[in-house]
Enzyme design. Structure first.
Site, short mmCIF file in Angstrom:
data_model
loop_
_atom_site.label_atom_id
_atom_site.label_comp_id
_atom_site.label_asym_id
_atom_site.label_seq_id
_atom_site.Cartn_x
_atom_site.Cartn_y
_atom_site.Cartn_z
CD GLN A 46 -2.56 0.88 2.80
OE1 GLN A 46 -2.30 -0.07 3.54
NE2 GLN A 46 -3.41 1.80 3.13
NE ARG A 47 0.34 6.38 -4.13
CZ ARG A 47 1.27 6.61 -5.06
NH1 ARG A 47 2.41 7.18 -4.74
NH2 ARG A 47 1.05 6.28 -6.31
#
Lengths: 189, 374
Positions: free
Chosen positions: A78-79
């Protein structure tokens, strides 16, 4: 006579088993979210892959393979979690980068992340295996196309390989891991 | 050669003897247990099912013992009673009473008690089937019902804030990973989404509070020693990290997995048999989810993790804690929120059925167990 030979033979086998512990290898599994890292990890450990949830944080598993003890670190993609990747770079023997071959919209993003990883000082010279995952999907791009899109041929400072696979069916995963085991000690200083 | 031969023989004989002894001990114990049951039956004039009902208050205590007793019975009728269709339970009870030669005139409430237990046992099994079906159903963007559910989640969690586009960075505000939540449900499928929607709909205040907390992780004092290890860039990064907390929706999907595991493993029986006076249904599972996510949030804050990378450590510790709590047969993971305050509206799915069953029942224990009037 017979018994001493037998027991000595047995003892030497035991000694061998004891004195050569598996070489421990630290493998880092990275890639964007939904690339299939955790599925791949579970596939490597021969675990059930039908209950996977998005990774918050990381997972780690140890797998024995070809005389190696592979400690595989699967870090969430996930970013928001990507800034933490760097905390796991140290002492990495092999980097495995997973790409969702069917997610064309994010090829640029995944290429950028990979380029940044390859620029990291702590990962310099570390062999990199790129898994072009999800080949079971109808819409998946072939590995050759991805290699070209990511300009992989410009990588000169390390050994690298791109392997098409499907973590879901297991196809291609073993080929990739064979490459990993062959190149564990190929880190360029 | 001789020495190793003898020693090999010796070890194999010991091994065989030990195995034989274990087999013998096992059959001896079973035999003893049956004799004991027979004697107690003759002495008290009651069969095991009766004794369980008389000696245990309604709830997990009683139902779990009945379940074990039925499963271990050598009679086919009793063995299969735990997996019958709910509609045939009444007939099965009649058959059991005939088989055990129990007169209903002398034991009026026994049939009702047994029926309640069987409803719970069969209900739990059916709930597993239902939950598994929901879990296996993948989220499908082309299914308007699925899409409607997803938008409902947005509306509850972001009241008054319109979603600019179906595919939008805004989804990360409620804790999805990217701009399209459809890839985040994965192994939990529609079960993950329906749990989140239930939580947001029925426990809105709590959901909004947890969502807001998850954005602003509480301030942590950083010790001097820790501070001296940072250079400026690292310090900036740490400060940035502090504000991360966790991703609400993703954690919700992970907690769904936890609740699902508790259900499948049977650990949740204690709770379900204690809170569901009749068959446990989907709603009970969803309420359990609400309880678990609420408790997890509290646990997360108490554990004071350094950052999100500790998620799995904290989650495993929380899982163990809940498992331990569920070993206590009186345990109920009590929902804390408004949706369950009024048992008449939440716990009873079919009021007419509930009324008809209860009106025929004799109260045995009501003090500690107001809902279970069996």
């Amino acid at each position: 006579m017979c018994s001493t030979e037998l027991s000595e033979g047995l003892l030497s086998i035991l000694r061998k088993l004891k004195s050569v512990p598996d070489q421990e290898v630290r493998i880092l599994l990275l890639g964007l979210d939904n690339a299939g890292k955790t599925t791949l990890l579970k596939q490597l450990a021969s675990e059930d892959i039908s209950h996977i949830t998005p990774t918050q944080g990381f997972n780690i598993k140890s797998v024995q393979s070809q005389g190696f003890k592979l400690n595989v670190w699967d870090i969430g993609g996930q970013r928001k979690i990507r800034p933490y990747w760097r905390n796991y770079f140290e002492n990495t023997d092999v980097l495995i980068y997973v790409i969702d071959s069917a997610d064309r919209k994010r090829f640029e993003e995944t290429g950028q992340e990979l380029a940044e990883l390859l620029d990291e000082e702590k990962l310099s010279g570390v062999p990199v295996l790129i898994f072009a995952n999800k080949q079971d999907l109808f819409t998946a791009s072939p590995a050759s196309e991805i290699a070209e899109g990511l300009n992989l041929h410009t990588i000169r400072d390390r050994v690298w390989q791109i392997q098409s696979c499907s973590a879901l069916t297991g196809e291609g995963v073993q080929d990739g891991m064979n490459w990993v085991c062959k190149n564990v000690n190929a880190k360029k200083k | 050669m001789k020495i190793s031969d003898t020693s090999l023989k010796w070890t194999s004989t010991v091994y065989h003897r030990r195995m034989l002894f274990q087999v013998w001990l096992y059959s001896y114990c079973i035999c003893l247990w049956r004799c004991l049951k027979f004697m107690v039956r003759k002495l008290t004039g009651r069969c095991e099912l009766q004794r369980i009902c008389y000696n245990n208050k309604p709830g997990a205590n009683r139902t779990m013992k009945i379940e074990t007793s039925l499963k271990n019975s050598k009679n086919k009728l009793l063995q299969t009673a735990v997996s019958v269709h709910p509609d045939t339970i009444e007939k099965i009870i009649d058959d059991i009473l005939i088989l055990k030669k129990i007169s209903l005139d002398i034991n009026p409430q026994l049939g009702v008690s047994l029926q309640a237990c069987l409803l719970q046992i069969v209900g739990y099994r059916n709930l597993i089937v239902e939950i598994e079906k929901l879990r296996r159903e993948s989220f499908d963007s082309d299914n308007p019902e699925h899409e409607a559910m997803l938008l409902k989640l947005w509306c509850f969690l972001k009241p008054g804030i319109p979603l600019k586009d179906r595919i939008s960075k805004q989804w990360t505000e409620i804790g999805f990973q990217g701009d399209d939540p459809k890839t985040d449900f994965r192994g939990m499928g529609l079960l993950g989404l329906s749990s989140l929607v239930y939580f947001a709909e029925w426990d809105t205040a709590s959901a909004l509070q947890i969502l807001s907390d998850s954005h602003h992780s509480k301030f942590r004092e950083i010790g001097k020693k820790e501070l001296s290890n940072f250079n400026k860039a690292e310090w900036e990064k740490k400060k940035f990290d502090k504000a991360i907390g966790y991703s609400f929706a993703i954690v919700g999907i992970n907690i769904t997995d936890l609740a699902y595991n508790l259900l499948i493993s049977g650990a949740l029986k204690t709770h379900m048999y204690n809170v569901a006076p009749e068959a446990p249904v989907l709603k009970h599972f969803q309420q359990t989810f609400c309880y678990l996510i609420h408790e997890f949030h509290k646990f997360w804050i108490e554990e004071d993790p350094m950052d999100i990378m500790e998620f799995n450590r904290v989650r495993n510790k929380f899982h163990k804690k809940i498992l331990k709590q569920l070993q206590n047969p009186d345990m109920a993971l009590c929902p804390h929120f408004a949706a369950s305050k009024n048992p008449n509206t939440t716990l009873v799915l079919n009021p007419s059925l509930e009324h008809s069953v209860i009106s025929h029942r004799v109260c045995e224990h009501t003090s500690s167990f107001p809902l279970n009037r069996i």
